[in-house]
Design a protein around this motif. Structure first.
Motif, PDB file in Angstrom:
ATOM      1  N   PRO A   1       0.921  -1.266   0.144  1.00  0.00           N
ATOM      2  CA  PRO A   1       0.020   0.149   0.101  1.00  0.00           C
ATOM      3  C   PRO A   1       0.878   1.371   0.024  1.00  0.00           C
ATOM      4  CG  PRO A   1      -0.127  -1.059   2.171  1.00  0.00           C
ATOM      5  CD  PRO A   1       0.759  -1.928   1.111  1.00  0.00           C
ATOM      6  N   SER A   2       0.530   2.207  -1.031  1.00  0.00           N
ATOM      7  CA  SER A   2       1.339   3.498  -0.990  1.00  0.00           C
ATOM      8  C   SER A   2       0.610   4.469  -0.231  1.00  0.00           C
ATOM      9  CB  SER A   2       1.587   3.880  -2.510  1.00  0.00           C
ATOM     10  OG  SER A   2       2.212   2.713  -3.242  1.00  0.00           O
ATOM     11  N   LYS A   3       1.442   5.728   0.003  1.00  0.00           N
ATOM     12  CA  LYS A   3       0.951   6.699   0.843  1.00  0.00           C
ATOM     13  C   LYS A   3       0.156   7.701  -0.139  1.00  0.00           C
ATOM     14  CE  LYS A   3       4.631   7.911   2.708  1.00  0.00           C
ATOM     15  NZ  LYS A   3       5.475   8.783   3.802  1.00  0.00           N
ATOM     16  N   VAL A   4      -0.922   7.929   0.215  1.00  0.00           N
ATOM     17  CA  VAL A   4      -1.717   8.712  -0.760  1.00  0.00           C
ATOM     18  C   VAL A   4      -2.430   9.874  -0.038  1.00  0.00           C
ATOM     19  CG1 VAL A   4      -3.815   8.728  -2.352  1.00  0.00           C
ATOM     20  CG2 VAL A   4      -2.511   6.711  -1.991  1.00  0.00           C
ATOM     21  N   LEU A   5      -2.307  11.259  -0.924  1.00  0.00           N
ATOM     22  CA  LEU A   5      -3.200  12.180  -0.328  1.00  0.00           C
ATOM     23  C   LEU A   5      -4.467  12.255  -1.200  1.00  0.00           C
ATOM     24  CD1 LEU A   5      -3.871  15.067   1.040  1.00  0.00           C
ATOM     25  CD2 LEU A   5      -2.422  16.024  -0.879  1.00  0.00           C
ATOM     26  N   LEU A   6      -5.555  12.202  -0.527  1.00  0.00           N
ATOM     27  CA  LEU A   6      -6.937  12.588  -1.150  1.00  0.00           C
ATOM     28  C   LEU A   6      -7.429  13.829  -0.809  1.00  0.00           C
ATOM     29  CD1 LEU A   6      -9.091   9.062  -0.842  1.00  0.00           C
ATOM     30  CD2 LEU A   6      -8.049  10.050  -2.848  1.00  0.00           C
ATOM     31  N   GLU A   7      -7.362  14.805  -1.968  1.00  0.00           N
ATOM     32  CA  GLU A   7      -8.011  16.348  -1.649  1.00  0.00           C
ATOM     33  C   GLU A   7      -9.300  16.292  -2.067  1.00  0.00           C
ATOM     34  OE1 GLU A   7      -5.136  19.378  -2.328  1.00  0.00           O
ATOM     35  OE2 GLU A   7      -6.406  19.797  -3.795  1.00  0.00           O
TER      36      GLU A   7
ATOM     37  N   GLY B   1     -14.021   8.684   1.393  1.00  0.00           N
ATOM     38  CA  GLY B   1     -12.924   8.646   0.555  1.00  0.00           C
ATOM     39  C   GLY B   1     -11.969   7.503   1.182  1.00  0.00           C
ATOM     40  N   ASP B   2     -11.730   7.684   2.533  1.00  0.00           N
ATOM     41  CA  ASP B   2     -10.858   6.992   3.332  1.00  0.00           C
ATOM     42  C   ASP B   2     -11.218   5.365   3.118  1.00  0.00           C
ATOM     43  OD1 ASP B   2      -8.584   6.639   5.446  1.00  0.00           O
ATOM     44  OD2 ASP B   2     -10.103   5.831   6.554  1.00  0.00           O
ATOM     45  N   GLU B   3     -12.312   5.331   3.095  1.00  0.00           N
ATOM     46  CA  GLU B   3     -12.912   3.750   3.096  1.00  0.00           C
ATOM     47  C   GLU B   3     -12.552   3.228   1.648  1.00  0.00           C
ATOM     48  OE1 GLU B   3     -16.758   0.760   3.802  1.00  0.00           O
ATOM     49  OE2 GLU B   3     -16.864   3.030   3.773  1.00  0.00           O
ATOM     50  N   MET B   4     -12.621   4.161   0.618  1.00  0.00           N
ATOM     51  CA  MET B   4     -12.891   3.814  -0.791  1.00  0.00           C
ATOM     52  C   MET B   4     -11.017   3.352  -1.078  1.00  0.00           C
ATOM     53  SD  MET B   4     -15.000   6.456  -2.772  1.00  0.00           S
ATOM     54  CE  MET B   4     -14.777   5.791  -4.545  1.00  0.00           C
ATOM     55  N   LEU B   5     -10.408   4.067  -0.506  1.00  0.00           N
ATOM     56  CA  LEU B   5      -8.955   3.966  -0.674  1.00  0.00           C
ATOM     57  C   LEU B   5      -8.626   2.692  -0.127  1.00  0.00           C
ATOM     58  CD1 LEU B   5      -6.466   5.198  -1.585  1.00  0.00           C
ATOM     59  CD2 LEU B   5      -5.997   6.697   0.500  1.00  0.00           C
ATOM     60  N   GLN B   6      -9.140   2.053   1.273  1.00  0.00           N
ATOM     61  CA  GLN B   6      -8.691   0.946   1.879  1.00  0.00           C
ATOM     62  C   GLN B   6      -9.113  -0.320   0.876  1.00  0.00           C
ATOM     63  OE1 GLN B   6     -10.188   0.657   5.974  1.00  0.00           O
ATOM     64  NE2 GLN B   6     -10.197   2.912   6.071  1.00  0.00           N
ATOM     65  N   TYR B   7     -10.235  -0.158   0.195  1.00  0.00           N
ATOM     66  CA  TYR B   7     -10.709  -1.193  -1.116  1.00  0.00           C
ATOM     67  C   TYR B   7      -9.673  -1.069  -2.008  1.00  0.00           C
ATOM     68  CZ  TYR B   7     -15.584  -2.015   0.561  1.00  0.00           C
ATOM     69  OH  TYR B   7     -16.371  -2.539   1.367  1.00  0.00           O
ATOM     70  N   ALA B   8      -8.986   0.238  -2.264  1.00  0.00           N
ATOM     71  CA  ALA B   8      -7.979   0.195  -3.476  1.00  0.00           C
ATOM     72  C   ALA B   8      -6.469  -0.099  -2.847  1.00  0.00           C
ATOM     73  CB  ALA B   8      -8.000   1.541  -4.010  1.00  0.00           C
ATOM     74  N   ASN B   9      -6.333  -0.371  -1.517  1.00  0.00           N
ATOM     75  CA  ASN B   9      -5.191  -1.051  -1.000  1.00  0.00           C
ATOM     76  C   ASN B   9      -4.268   0.169  -1.025  1.00  0.00           C
ATOM     77  OD1 ASN B   9      -3.574  -2.713   0.418  1.00  0.00           O
ATOM     78  ND2 ASN B   9      -2.588  -3.448  -1.328  1.00  0.00           N
ATOM     79  N   GLY B  10      -4.646   1.180  -0.561  1.00  0.00           N
ATOM     80  CA  GLY B  10      -3.793   2.516  -0.443  1.00  0.00           C
ATOM     81  C   GLY B  10      -3.876   3.162   1.026  1.00  0.00           C
TER      82      GLY B  10
ATOM     83  N   ALA C   1       5.229  17.018   5.478  1.00  0.00           N
ATOM     84  CA  ALA C   1       5.746  16.277   5.917  1.00  0.00           C
ATOM     85  C   ALA C   1       5.260  14.658   5.934  1.00  0.00           C
ATOM     86  CB  ALA C   1       5.563  16.796   7.526  1.00  0.00           C
ATOM     87  N   ALA C   2       4.253  14.685   5.683  1.00  0.00           N
ATOM     88  CA  ALA C   2       3.581  13.058   5.410  1.00  0.00           C
ATOM     89  C   ALA C   2       4.382  12.516   4.041  1.00  0.00           C
ATOM     90  CB  ALA C   2       2.124  13.215   5.374  1.00  0.00           C
ATOM     91  N   ASN C   3       4.481  13.403   2.968  1.00  0.00           N
ATOM     92  CA  ASN C   3       5.316  13.027   1.752  1.00  0.00           C
ATOM     93  C   ASN C   3       4.489  11.967   1.078  1.00  0.00           C
ATOM     94  OD1 ASN C   3       7.442  13.182  -0.100  1.00  0.00           O
ATOM     95  ND2 ASN C   3       8.536  11.682   1.182  1.00  0.00           N
ATOM     96  N   PRO C   4       3.387  12.160   0.554  1.00  0.00           N
ATOM     97  CA  PRO C   4       2.511  11.211   0.075  1.00  0.00           C
ATOM     98  C   PRO C   4       3.343  10.650  -1.450  1.00  0.00           C
ATOM     99  CG  PRO C   4       1.644  13.230  -0.471  1.00  0.00           C
ATOM    100  CD  PRO C   4       2.586  13.432   0.853  1.00  0.00           C
ATOM    101  N   GLN C   5       3.325   9.470  -1.893  1.00  0.00           N
ATOM    102  CA  GLN C   5       3.695   8.890  -2.925  1.00  0.00           C
ATOM    103  C   GLN C   5       2.838   9.232  -4.136  1.00  0.00           C
ATOM    104  OE1 GLN C   5       4.237   5.376  -0.837  1.00  0.00           O
ATOM    105  NE2 GLN C   5       5.770   4.765  -2.217  1.00  0.00           N
ATOM    106  N   TYR C   6       1.489   9.348  -3.902  1.00  0.00           N
ATOM    107  CA  TYR C   6       0.415   9.910  -4.809  1.00  0.00           C
ATOM    108  C   TYR C   6      -0.503  10.899  -4.308  1.00  0.00           C
ATOM    109  CZ  TYR C   6       1.535   5.483  -6.818  1.00  0.00           C
ATOM    110  OH  TYR C   6       2.481   4.552  -7.612  1.00  0.00           O
TER     111      TYR C   6
END
Length: 335
Positions: A198-204, A222-231, A254-259
């Motif tokens: 699972p990669s680190k993601v910012l969902l704006e 959106g947080d739950e959607m991201l869990q389904y997508a394994n992020g 500081a969180a440095n998201p990969q996506y």
């Protein structure tokens, strides 16, 4: 030239409001999830299901023929259940499907509802969700209208809500077929990304206030959607503001998201090209590797039939090697 303003998107107001009432509605929705299969032509039994406020729902004794939707997510459910010919009015933000978007609008984009317009349409069922029309519901009911305010669901509860609307509109067979298809698609997505890192993601959600964007936080849709997508949501631990916190650029850096995934309208920050120009964002991993994307607001912010599309888009953005071909067109569509 694109210029950001301090005006928050009308879509965001809906998202934030729904977030604040999600905890309350989740309890009621849990009780309504046992929608049972009814024999065609037989009146559904008015048991178990409750509305946004925990009040048991009284099911119509006959199939409603003049339905009004006061929320775009409800409109999309009604459209997916092939009820366009029975819907006589929708809210101003309803824009999909086209057959629903073309119907008479009974509100403005700020959420102000015209009681007179609704009464004139003589509806036998008015559907809303998450308390969005709370201040109008009592007045409508006092005028003798059947108003049902559905709980604001999370991803899994959205499937239950589709079944519930199927019961209310006597389209249970269609609703069950739709939910079965959605469940199969969700399973397929989960299987596709199973075992991946699972990669680190910012969902704006909204960046109309420079340096202080709203994001999907812990417990949000959106947080739950991201869990389904394994992020991994970089703000999963932040559940303030009902799961839709306003954060700082410094916290994101500081969180440095990969996506970075933008879910807002381009008018409110949803343009990847603008993200690359944001002050001090140049060192973020997602910016350096050009992993900034925009996904259609409606399929990431509405708890309706297209949530599976939103999850598929998120999963393919994060794990492109697990999917064949380019991102589907609906990922970047405007409706």
């Amino acid at each position: 030239m694109f210029m950001r303003t301090h005006v928050i998107s009308p879509r965001l107001w809906c998202v934030l409001f729904l977030g604040m009432v999600l905890s309350l509605s989740a309890c009621g929705q849990a009780n309504s999830s046992s929608a049972s299969t009814a024999t065609p032509g037989v009146t559904p039994t008015p048991t178990v299901a409750v509305d946004m406020y925990g009040t048991p729902i009284s099911f119509p004794k006959t199939a409603p023929q003049r339905i009004i939707s006061l929320a775009p997510s409800v409109s999309e459910i009604l459209g997916a259940l092939q009820l366009q010919k029975r819907v006589v009015g929708v809210d101003a933000l309803t824009n999909y499907p086209a057959s629903m978007a073309s119907l008479k609008k009974i509100s403005d984009k700020s959420g102000n509802i015209s009681i007179e317009s609704i009464v004139a349409l003589k509806p036998d069922l008015v559907l809303t969700t998450g308390g969005l029309s709370k201040k109008y519901n009592t007045q409508l009911m006092q005028l003798g209208l059947n108003v049902i305010d559905l709980p604001s669901p999370n991803v899994s509860q959205t499937l239950d809500q589709i079944l519930l609307v199927g019961r209310l509109t006597y389209t249970e067979d269609t609703a069950q077929a739709l939910v079965k298809q959605m469940q199969q698609q969700l399973t397929q997505i989960e299987q596709s990304v199973k075992g991946t890192a699972p990669s680190k993601v910012l969902l704006e959600i909204d960046d109309s206030t420079p340096g202080k964007p709203y994001v999907f936080g812990g417990g949000s849709f959106g947080d739950e959607m991201l869990q389904y997508a394994n992020g991994t949501n970089i703000f999963h631990a932040n559940s303030t503001n009902g799961g839709y916190p306003q954060v700082s650029d410094e916290a994101i850096i500081a969180a440095n998201p990969q996506y970075v995934v933008l879910t807002e309208d381009p008018l409110y920050g949803g343009q990847p090209s603008v993200v690359y120009k944001r002050a001090n964002w140049g060192g973020i991993a997602a910016v350096k590797s050009h992993q900034v994307y925009h996904i259609n607001s409606d399929i990431t912010q509405r708890p309706g039939p297209r949530i599976v599309e939103g999850i598929r888009c998120l999963a393919q953005v994060i794990h492109p090697d697990k999917f064949i071909g380019a991102l589907p067109d609906y990922c970047s569509a405007s409706v």
